[in-house]
Design a protein around this motif. Sequence first.
Motif, PDB file in Angstrom:
ATOM      1  N   ALA A  15     -10.582 -32.339   0.975  1.00  0.00           N
ATOM      2  CA  ALA A  15     -11.680 -31.368   1.068  1.00  0.00           C
ATOM      3  C   ALA A  15     -13.025 -31.969   0.661  1.00  0.00           C
ATOM      4  O   ALA A  15     -14.076 -31.508   1.100  1.00  0.00           O
ATOM      5  N   THR A  16     -12.989 -32.995  -0.189  1.00  0.00           N
ATOM      6  CA  THR A  16     -14.243 -33.609  -0.671  1.00  0.00           C
ATOM      7  C   THR A  16     -14.514 -34.959  -0.015  1.00  0.00           C
ATOM      8  O   THR A  16     -15.445 -35.649  -0.414  1.00  0.00           O
ATOM      9  N   ARG A  17     -13.716 -35.318   0.974  1.00  0.00           N
ATOM     10  CA  ARG A  17     -13.798 -36.666   1.554  1.00  0.00           C
ATOM     11  C   ARG A  17     -15.199 -37.001   2.067  1.00  0.00           C
ATOM     12  O   ARG A  17     -15.728 -38.079   1.805  1.00  0.00           O
ATOM     13  N   LYS A  18     -15.805 -36.060   2.772  1.00  0.00           N
ATOM     14  CA  LYS A  18     -17.114 -36.333   3.382  1.00  0.00           C
ATOM     15  C   LYS A  18     -18.185 -36.577   2.328  1.00  0.00           C
ATOM     16  O   LYS A  18     -18.880 -37.593   2.342  1.00  0.00           O
ATOM     17  N   ILE A  19     -18.337 -35.650   1.373  1.00  0.00           N
ATOM     18  CA  ILE A  19     -19.371 -35.795   0.350  1.00  0.00           C
ATOM     19  C   ILE A  19     -19.028 -36.940  -0.602  1.00  0.00           C
ATOM     20  O   ILE A  19     -19.918 -37.623  -1.123  1.00  0.00           O
ATOM     21  N   HIS A  20     -17.737 -37.183  -0.812  1.00  0.00           N
ATOM     22  CA  HIS A  20     -17.306 -38.290  -1.667  1.00  0.00           C
ATOM     23  C   HIS A  20     -17.705 -39.625  -1.044  1.00  0.00           C
ATOM     24  O   HIS A  20     -18.158 -40.546  -1.744  1.00  0.00           O
ATOM     25  N   SER A  21     -17.549 -39.748   0.261  1.00  0.00           N
ATOM     26  CA  SER A  21     -17.937 -40.973   0.965  1.00  0.00           C
ATOM     27  C   SER A  21     -19.437 -41.214   0.860  1.00  0.00           C
ATOM     28  O   SER A  21     -19.894 -42.343   0.663  1.00  0.00           O
ATOM     29  N   VAL A  22     -20.214 -40.142   0.985  1.00  0.00           N
ATOM     30  CA  VAL A  22     -21.666 -40.244   0.832  1.00  0.00           C
ATOM     31  C   VAL A  22     -22.006 -40.713  -0.579  1.00  0.00           C
ATOM     32  O   VAL A  22     -22.863 -41.574  -0.783  1.00  0.00           O
ATOM     33  N   SER A  23     -21.305 -40.160  -1.560  1.00  0.00           N
ATOM     34  CA  SER A  23     -21.541 -40.513  -2.956  1.00  0.00           C
ATOM     35  C   SER A  23     -21.219 -41.979  -3.216  1.00  0.00           C
ATOM     36  O   SER A  23     -21.978 -42.696  -3.874  1.00  0.00           O
ATOM     37  N   ASP A  24     -20.086 -42.440  -2.689  1.00  0.00           N
ATOM     38  CA  ASP A  24     -19.705 -43.846  -2.859  1.00  0.00           C
ATOM     39  C   ASP A  24     -20.741 -44.773  -2.248  1.00  0.00           C
ATOM     40  O   ASP A  24     -21.113 -45.796  -2.837  1.00  0.00           O
ATOM     41  N   ILE A 195     -11.959 -26.227  -5.657  1.00  0.00           N
ATOM     42  CA  ILE A 195     -12.282 -27.172  -4.584  1.00  0.00           C
ATOM     43  C   ILE A 195     -13.758 -27.088  -4.215  1.00  0.00           C
ATOM     44  O   ILE A 195     -14.423 -28.114  -4.014  1.00  0.00           O
ATOM     45  N   GLU A 196     -14.281 -25.871  -4.146  1.00  0.00           N
ATOM     46  CA  GLU A 196     -15.708 -25.705  -3.838  1.00  0.00           C
ATOM     47  C   GLU A 196     -16.577 -26.341  -4.928  1.00  0.00           C
ATOM     48  O   GLU A 196     -17.588 -26.989  -4.639  1.00  0.00           O
ATOM     49  N   GLU A 197     -16.165 -26.186  -6.172  1.00  0.00           N
ATOM     50  CA  GLU A 197     -16.922 -26.798  -7.273  1.00  0.00           C
ATOM     51  C   GLU A 197     -16.789 -28.319  -7.240  1.00  0.00           C
ATOM     52  O   GLU A 197     -17.707 -29.040  -7.656  1.00  0.00           O
ATOM     53  N   SER A 198     -15.671 -28.799  -6.734  1.00  0.00           N
ATOM     54  CA  SER A 198     -15.474 -30.246  -6.615  1.00  0.00           C
ATOM     55  C   SER A 198     -16.508 -30.866  -5.680  1.00  0.00           C
ATOM     56  O   SER A 198     -17.022 -31.961  -5.931  1.00  0.00           O
ATOM     57  N   ASN A 199     -16.816 -30.166  -4.597  1.00  0.00           N
ATOM     58  CA  ASN A 199     -17.877 -30.642  -3.705  1.00  0.00           C
ATOM     59  C   ASN A 199     -19.228 -30.648  -4.429  1.00  0.00           C
ATOM     60  O   ASN A 199     -20.047 -31.545  -4.230  1.00  0.00           O
ATOM     61  N   GLN A 200     -19.426 -29.651  -5.290  1.00  0.00           N
ATOM     62  CA  GLN A 200     -20.656 -29.571  -6.072  1.00  0.00           C
ATOM     63  C   GLN A 200     -20.765 -30.755  -7.042  1.00  0.00           C
ATOM     64  O   GLN A 200     -21.865 -31.249  -7.306  1.00  0.00           O
TER      65      GLN A 200
END
Length: 244
Positions: A15-24, A195-200
């Motif tokens: 669920a966080t893959r997209k924003i996690h990739s941006v963060s990395d 999960i929503e907070e994880s994206n945050q």
Amino acid sequence: MSENVESFTTRMRKATRKIHSVSDALVNAKFAISLRDETVWGGGLFVFYHIFAYLEDAKERLNMPDYNKLFVQKCLHRKSAFEEDLLHYLGENWQSLPKSTALENYLEHLQGLEKENPTLLMAYVYHLYLGLLSGGQILAKKRKMFGNKKENSDSYTDKVTDFGDADISKLKNDFRAVMNEIAETMSDEEKQAFIEESNQVFLMNNLIVNSVAGQNQVIYNMLYKMSAVVLVIVGVAVAFKIHK
């Protein structure tokens, strides 16, 4: 849990893959390129110190069984390690340095969660500490390989990424296992909110990484030096052709 049932940590990762990739990508662009500059590195430690310190202090204030369980080993507590590194990189007055607006907003958000829904603070504990055990270890290795070489045998060893004799792989597995165990007691609505907070988490991490001063100057200096080398090579090549 059945082998055919997707674990909660796997569900979060997807669920966080997209924003996690941006963060990395952002961390690599901002910090990996700036590994040679200790002030920039210290600036990165400074912003994340306040988040890790808040989460560890909240553990004592809340005394929630599930929150406490996430700290599967004592070595996960990083507050004092951050403080040692900050003293080394930023000097004795590091605590008086101003916080960026992004960092202040991050801390206010955590304060709000602690008052209204402290369970969601565990999303920050999970992703930030797992990040330190994963990407943090990669950055630590890069610093050893490509960092400032001016110091010799007495070179400083970063404390915040040093977990001593702990088995990092086992530590990560234990961490995930406890998170999955905690999730089994959550309702579907609570899991979705988590999960929503994880994206945050990743969004707010990106904002404070962007707030760290100095990276652009470091990159400029590196490009300037690279350009100078290129000009010298071109000049030698032209001179060789002229006198050939």
